[in-house]
Design a protein around this motif. Structure first.
Motif, short mmCIF file in Angstrom:
data_model
loop_
_atom_site.label_atom_id
_atom_site.label_comp_id
_atom_site.label_asym_id
_atom_site.label_seq_id
_atom_site.Cartn_x
_atom_site.Cartn_y
_atom_site.Cartn_z
N LEU A 10 0.85 -1.18 0.00
CA LEU A 10 0.00 0.00 0.00
C LEU A 10 0.88 1.24 0.00
O LEU A 10 1.75 1.40 0.89
CB LEU A 10 -0.90 -0.01 1.23
CG LEU A 10 -1.72 1.26 1.50
CD1 LEU A 10 -2.68 1.53 0.37
CD2 LEU A 10 -2.44 1.14 2.85
N ARG A 37 -1.44 -7.10 -15.02
CA ARG A 37 -2.17 -6.67 -13.84
C ARG A 37 -3.67 -6.85 -14.07
O ARG A 37 -4.14 -6.84 -15.20
CB ARG A 37 -1.87 -5.22 -13.48
CG ARG A 37 -2.35 -4.19 -14.48
CD ARG A 37 -1.87 -2.79 -14.06
NE ARG A 37 -2.29 -1.78 -15.03
CZ ARG A 37 -1.90 -0.51 -14.97
NH1 ARG A 37 -1.06 -0.10 -14.00
NH2 ARG A 37 -2.32 0.36 -15.87
N ALA A 39 -7.14 -5.26 -12.30
CA ALA A 39 -7.83 -4.41 -11.34
C ALA A 39 -9.20 -5.00 -11.04
O ALA A 39 -9.74 -5.77 -11.85
CB ALA A 39 -7.97 -3.00 -11.92
N PRO A 86 -3.65 6.12 -8.43
CA PRO A 86 -4.69 5.22 -7.92
C PRO A 86 -5.16 4.21 -8.96
O PRO A 86 -5.50 3.06 -8.59
CB PRO A 86 -5.81 6.19 -7.52
CG PRO A 86 -5.09 7.45 -7.16
CD PRO A 86 -3.94 7.52 -8.11
N ASP A 88 -3.42 2.58 -10.89
CA ASP A 88 -2.47 1.47 -10.97
C ASP A 88 -2.81 0.37 -9.96
O ASP A 88 -2.17 -0.69 -9.96
CB ASP A 88 -1.04 1.96 -10.71
CG ASP A 88 -0.54 2.91 -11.77
OD1 ASP A 88 0.12 3.92 -11.39
OD2 ASP A 88 -0.78 2.66 -12.97
N THR A 89 -3.77 0.62 -9.11
CA THR A 89 -4.18 -0.38 -8.13
C THR A 89 -4.67 -1.64 -8.82
O THR A 89 -5.56 -1.60 -9.67
CB THR A 89 -5.30 0.18 -7.23
OG1 THR A 89 -4.77 1.27 -6.46
CG2 THR A 89 -5.84 -0.89 -6.29
N VAL A 114 -0.98 -4.48 -5.39
CA VAL A 114 -0.51 -3.10 -5.30
C VAL A 114 -1.73 -2.21 -5.10
O VAL A 114 -2.66 -2.24 -5.91
CB VAL A 114 0.24 -2.67 -6.56
CG1 VAL A 114 0.56 -1.18 -6.54
CG2 VAL A 114 1.52 -3.50 -6.72
N THR A 115 -1.72 -1.45 -4.02
CA THR A 115 -2.82 -0.53 -3.73
C THR A 115 -2.25 0.88 -3.62
O THR A 115 -1.33 1.12 -2.83
CB THR A 115 -3.53 -0.90 -2.42
OG1 THR A 115 -3.99 -2.25 -2.50
CG2 THR A 115 -4.73 0.02 -2.19
N VAL A 116 -2.79 1.79 -4.44
CA VAL A 116 -2.32 3.16 -4.45
C VAL A 116 -3.45 4.06 -3.96
O VAL A 116 -4.51 4.12 -4.60
CB VAL A 116 -1.86 3.59 -5.85
CG1 VAL A 116 -1.28 5.01 -5.80
CG2 VAL A 116 -0.85 2.61 -6.41
N SER A 117 -3.23 4.72 -2.86
CA SER A 117 -4.26 5.60 -2.31
C SER A 117 -4.05 7.03 -2.81
O SER A 117 -2.93 7.46 -3.06
CB SER A 117 -4.22 5.57 -0.79
OG SER A 117 -2.98 6.07 -0.33
#
Length: 118
Positions: A10, A37, A39, A86, A88-89, A114-117
């Motif tokens: 994260l 990836r 999502a 975000p 790219d999460t 992968v978590t993008v905030s």
């Protein structure tokens, strides 16, 4: 064949992560390698490819931000992800398309989240 992906986590938007994928059970140095990836609610997407001679290709949405590389001595492929967004999460998967004569077998790692905030 085994592909062991790691490095997800994260992070906040704008930060970086490096994914690794350790491979075994095939001749890594002569094989192309890929990162995909997926999502939530979307189809799996090809993100980056590196050929056996080091030629790279990227999906347009990551060009200039992501870099795929390989270390043949370590049988490992990497995905350096900078300026994360975000969008790219996703769960990121490494992939090895391995040819056995005329037969193609696709091998997948277990995925790393992968978590993008924002």
């Amino acid at each position: 064949v085994q592909l062991q992906a790691s490095g997800g986590g994260l992070v906040q938007a704008g930060e970086s992560l490096r994914l690794s994928c350790a491979a075994s059970g095939f001749n890594f140095s002569i094989n192309n390698m890929r990162w995909y990836r997926q999502a939530p609610g979307k189809q799996r997407e090809l993100v980056a490819t590196i050929t056996n001679d080091g030629t790279t290709n990227y999906v347009d949405s990551v060009k200039g931000r992501f870099t795929i590389s390989r270390d043949n001595a370590k049988n490992t492929v990497y995905l350096q992800m900078n300026s994360l967004k975000p969008e790219d999460t996703a769960v990121y998967y490494c992939n090895a398309p391995v040819h056995y004569g005329l037969t193609l077998s696709n091998y997948w790692g277990q995925g790393t989240l992968v978590t993008v905030s924002s």
